[in-house]
Design a protein around this motif. Structure first.
Motif, PDB file in Angstrom:
ATOM      1  N   UNK A  85      -7.551   9.998  13.103  1.00  0.00           N
ATOM      2  CA  UNK A  85      -7.618   8.877  12.024  1.00  0.00           C
ATOM      3  C   UNK A  85      -9.298   8.539  11.860  1.00  0.00           C
ATOM      4  N   UNK A 125     -11.900  -3.054   9.839  1.00  0.00           N
ATOM      5  CA  UNK A 125     -10.511  -3.476   9.411  1.00  0.00           C
ATOM      6  C   UNK A 125      -9.289  -2.595  10.166  1.00  0.00           C
ATOM      7  N   UNK A 126      -9.656  -1.460  10.374  1.00  0.00           N
ATOM      8  CA  UNK A 126      -8.817  -0.391  10.905  1.00  0.00           C
ATOM      9  C   UNK A 126      -8.964  -0.920  12.210  1.00  0.00           C
ATOM     10  N   UNK A 146      -9.335  -3.580  13.872  1.00  0.00           N
ATOM     11  CA  UNK A 146      -8.985  -4.788  14.325  1.00  0.00           C
ATOM     12  C   UNK A 146      -7.392  -4.957  13.831  1.00  0.00           C
ATOM     13  N   UNK A 147      -7.131  -4.532  12.806  1.00  0.00           N
ATOM     14  CA  UNK A 147      -5.811  -4.681  12.139  1.00  0.00           C
ATOM     15  C   UNK A 147      -4.718  -3.561  12.730  1.00  0.00           C
ATOM     16  N   UNK A 148      -5.219  -2.276  12.786  1.00  0.00           N
ATOM     17  CA  UNK A 148      -4.229  -1.160  13.204  1.00  0.00           C
ATOM     18  C   UNK A 148      -4.126  -1.074  14.575  1.00  0.00           C
ATOM     19  N   UNK A 149      -5.541  -0.851  15.197  1.00  0.00           N
ATOM     20  CA  UNK A 149      -5.694  -0.511  16.681  1.00  0.00           C
ATOM     21  C   UNK A 149      -5.534  -1.708  17.454  1.00  0.00           C
ATOM     22  N   UNK A 150      -5.835  -3.098  16.911  1.00  0.00           N
ATOM     23  CA  UNK A 150      -5.521  -4.246  17.513  1.00  0.00           C
ATOM     24  C   UNK A 150      -6.375  -4.394  18.542  1.00  0.00           C
ATOM     25  N   UNK A 209     -12.798  -8.204  19.224  1.00  0.00           N
ATOM     26  CA  UNK A 209     -13.832  -8.402  18.817  1.00  0.00           C
ATOM     27  C   UNK A 209     -15.101  -7.576  19.744  1.00  0.00           C
ATOM     28  N   UNK A 251     -20.415 -11.867  15.667  1.00  0.00           N
ATOM     29  CA  UNK A 251     -20.221 -12.852  14.388  1.00  0.00           C
ATOM     30  C   UNK A 251     -20.264 -11.740  13.243  1.00  0.00           C
ATOM     31  N   UNK A 299     -16.766 -10.371  12.636  1.00  0.00           N
ATOM     32  CA  UNK A 299     -15.565 -11.470  12.101  1.00  0.00           C
ATOM     33  C   UNK A 299     -16.135 -11.372  10.554  1.00  0.00           C
ATOM     34  N   UNK A 300     -17.323 -11.421   9.979  1.00  0.00           N
ATOM     35  CA  UNK A 300     -17.650 -11.535   8.692  1.00  0.00           C
ATOM     36  C   UNK A 300     -17.301 -10.332   8.095  1.00  0.00           C
ATOM     37  N   UNK A 318     -14.641  -8.328   8.855  1.00  0.00           N
ATOM     38  CA  UNK A 318     -13.480  -7.955   8.618  1.00  0.00           C
ATOM     39  C   UNK A 318     -12.712  -9.199   7.512  1.00  0.00           C
ATOM     40  N   UNK A 319     -13.448 -10.317   7.490  1.00  0.00           N
ATOM     41  CA  UNK A 319     -12.863 -11.239   6.592  1.00  0.00           C
ATOM     42  C   UNK A 319     -13.442 -10.591   5.133  1.00  0.00           C
ATOM     43  N   UNK A 352     -10.682  -8.132   4.291  1.00  0.00           N
ATOM     44  CA  UNK A 352      -9.580  -8.703   3.711  1.00  0.00           C
ATOM     45  C   UNK A 352      -9.810  -9.176   2.378  1.00  0.00           C
ATOM     46  N   UNK A 377     -12.704 -17.725   6.975  1.00  0.00           N
ATOM     47  CA  UNK A 377     -13.006 -16.436   8.072  1.00  0.00           C
ATOM     48  C   UNK A 377     -11.802 -16.267   9.119  1.00  0.00           C
ATOM     49  N   UNK A 436      -7.391 -14.575   8.346  1.00  0.00           N
ATOM     50  CA  UNK A 436      -6.852 -13.234   8.684  1.00  0.00           C
ATOM     51  C   UNK A 436      -6.347 -13.336  10.329  1.00  0.00           C
ATOM     52  N   UNK A 457       0.685  -2.565   9.408  1.00  0.00           N
ATOM     53  CA  UNK A 457       0.402  -1.994  10.629  1.00  0.00           C
ATOM     54  C   UNK A 457       0.985  -0.796  10.859  1.00  0.00           C
TER      55      UNK A 457
END
Lengths: 184, 184
Positions: A33, A136-137, A139-143, A146, A158, A161-162, A164-165, A168, B9, B12, B53
């Motif tokens: 992926x 995004x992937x 953090x969100x999919x692979x969990x 940071x 930092x 985080x920005x 990712x936000x 979204x 921020x 999410x 996810x």
């Protein structure tokens, strides 16, 4: 036992082939992926997945668990993808990911071959710049945390985080316009 | 970055339950007191519902299903074999094959005593200093063949009975050699 521990345990015993089987069954999706996000071509991503695991296999004896296996594999995948993209760029047949636009004909052709969700997901990802998409992937999919993503992408926590936000936020705006009918 | 942006921020990660307990409480408090933040929260929930996810992982798994990774065999460290050993082994193998070939042609009804004994060779002179020749495998083969041919010729001259298989092999060998010379 977690796959990471299993792999290290087998490596300590000198069973690199067995360690590699566990590694492949656990991280094949992750590698493929990642390659797919960079290369945007299924055949290229498949070839690169093969290449990543061969490279990992050849250097597996030197892996001592100083970093996470996923981080290590990500680094190999990313490097190989960037090399492949560089080669393509020199040949002049690269498709810019961030400005990827799909024509209506191509879109309808693709819908026939791909599932609706697959098409929707690819559209969503195509609106994000590379760093935001990766963050995004991961953090969100692979969990991943940071801290782990920071190690993989070489970006500050930092900044991640920005990213990712913002990813979204952009997706939210995209979905709203899609709902209102501005985007097909 | 003001407090409102900082909490935006964090939304999410709040939705995905990946915030620390302290941060969760901060976001919950802020959501309860701000309509704008609540609205953003609902929008982001929509993003995560649309891009579940599990669905993304399923999609990635489907894509990776056809990827076959074939690992190469790791090259074992080459064992150092001295050239002289290779030559010696080849010569022994050649002699053995020759011996087996000749033996198999000996008729079963022939008594052991009928088989001509190999005459023992007595040295007329004693050599004090003997330096063995360092021969390559090809050279050893040539020496053996020369010896066989000499025995064969002397047998013909003295009118002895010739082993038919040996005769056939030598004829083939001589024909082959002639053919090679013609080609050259």
């Amino acid at each position: 036992m977690k796959p990471e521990q299993d792999i290290l345990h087998l490596l300590e015993k000198g069973k690199s082939h067995e360690a590699m089987s566990i590694l492949m069954s656990n991280y094949k999706r992750f590698v493929h992926s990642t390659a797919m996000r960079y290369l945007r071509d299924d055949d290229d991503a498949k070839d690169l997945t093969q290449e990543v695991f061969i490279k990992a296999y050849n250097s597996l004896d030197y892996f001592r668990g100083d970093s996470k296996i996923q981080t290590w594999l990500y680094a190999i995948t990313r490097n190989l993808c960037l090399n492949a993209l560089d080669k393509k760029k020199r040949k002049g047949n690269i498709v810019q990911m961030d400005t990827l636009e799909i024509s209506s004909d191509e879109r309808s052709d693709r819908l026939v071959n791909e599932s609706e969700f697959s098409h929707f997901f690819k559209q969503c990802m195509s609106i994000l710049p590379e760093k935001q998409r990766e963050t995004f992937i991961l953090r969100h999919v692979e969990e991943l945390s940071y801290e782990e993503i920071s190690e993989m992408l070489g970006t500050s926590i930092g900044g991640l985080k920005a990213n990712y936000f913002q990813a979204v936020q952009k997706l939210s705006q995209y979905l709203s316009s899609k709902k209102e009918g501005n985007i097909q | 970055m003001n407090n409102h942006e900082r909490i935006s921020q964090m939304i999410p990660d709040y939705i995905n339950g990946t915030l620390s307990e302290v941060d969760m409480h901060i976001v919950e408090k802020a959501l309860a007191s701000s309509h704008d933040l609540q609205h953003k929260h609902d929008e982001y929930v929509h993003v995560f519902t649309a891009l579940k996810k599990e669905d993304i992982i399923q999609l990635m798994n489907d894509e990776v299903e056809s990827v076959d990774v074939i690992l190469p065999f790791k090259a074992k460290r080459k064992m150092f074999i001295p050239k002289i050993m290779i030559g010696t082994t080849t010569s022994i193998a050649a002699c053995l094959l020759l011996w087996i070939g000749i033996n198999e042609q000996t008729p079963i009804n022939v008594e052991k005593s009928d088989i001509m004994k190999i005459p023992s060779i007595e040295l007329t002179e004693t050599i004090d200093e003997y330096t063995p020749l360092e021969l390559q495998s090809e050279e050893v083969e040539e020496v053996i063949l020369d010896e066989i041919l000499t025995v064969y010729v002397s047998d013909i001259e003295s009118g002895k009975e010739i082993n038919p298989l040996l005769e056939k092999e030598i004829t083939n060998y001589l024909l082959q050699e002639n053919a090679d010379e013609e080609v050259l």
